[in-house]
Design an enzyme around this catalytic site. Structure first.
Site, mmCIF file in Angstrom:
data_model
loop_
_atom_site.group_PDB
_atom_site.id
_atom_site.type_symbol
_atom_site.label_atom_id
_atom_site.label_comp_id
_atom_site.label_asym_id
_atom_site.label_seq_id
_atom_site.Cartn_x
_atom_site.Cartn_y
_atom_site.Cartn_z
ATOM 1 N N HIS A 1 0.824 -1.212 0.000
ATOM 2 C CA HIS A 1 0.000 0.000 0.000
ATOM 3 C C HIS A 1 0.860 1.265 0.000
ATOM 4 O O HIS A 1 0.375 2.338 -0.346
ATOM 5 C CB HIS A 1 -0.963 -0.004 1.187
ATOM 6 N N GLU B 1 -5.827 -13.390 0.807
ATOM 7 C CA GLU B 1 -6.580 -12.142 0.921
ATOM 8 C C GLU B 1 -7.309 -11.908 -0.399
ATOM 9 O O GLU B 1 -6.753 -11.288 -1.319
ATOM 10 C CB GLU B 1 -5.657 -10.963 1.223
#
Length: 153
Positions: free
Chosen positions: A65, A124
């Site tokens: 991120h 995920e």
């Protein structure tokens, strides 16, 4: 939300395509500073414990991120927001449809089921990484993760 410009453009196109098919996704988490990642680590460690963090939360300074190329999504199903990790993992049918479209928009499923020993993270289904169309198609076709792709070059 901060997302790299091309990544956002293709995410929006993916979102529109999925909406045509009755699947609604939205951005949940995008760019994070190292400081924000540290806050998230602390929050999750207090709530779920260290073992959980080691499976699902990147160490500050090492999160995808930080690049602006990674997005976490949430689902909106029957007007209800689904953003809890366990609830999203249970939505296998919806995520199978979403994942089948990722490469067409330059994305890969970053943390695949069964590849935890390679990526270092648990499955995920909500975490996508923009890698560009050519790389995404090759990675998806070979059913590999980014680490394997880099090693194969």
């Amino acid at each position: 939300r901060l997302v790299e410009r091309v990544t956002l453009k293709f995410f929006e196109a993916l979102r529109e395509k999925l909406l045509e098919e009755g699947i609604q996704i939205e951005l949940d988490s995008t760019y994070r500073s190292v400081e924000r990642q540290a806050e998230i680590w602390d929050e999750f460690e207090k709530k779920y414990g260290r073992e959980y963090c080691e499976k699902y939360v990147a160490v500050p300074g090492y999160s995808e991120h930080h690049t602006g190329l990674a997005v976490d999504i949430l689902l909106i199903k029957d007007g209800r927001v689904i953003d809890d990790n366990d609830e999203m993992i249970a939505e296998r049918e919806i995520f199978a449809k979403i994942h089948s479209k990722l490469a067409d928009y330059g994305f890969i499923l970053r943390y695949m089921e069964g590849k935890e020993d390679i990526t270092g993270y648990s499955y995920e289904p909500w975490h996508f990484r923009y890698v560009g169309h050519e790389a995404a198609k090759e990675i998806t076709k070979k059913n590999i993760v980014l680490e394997e792709y880099w090693g194969a070059k």
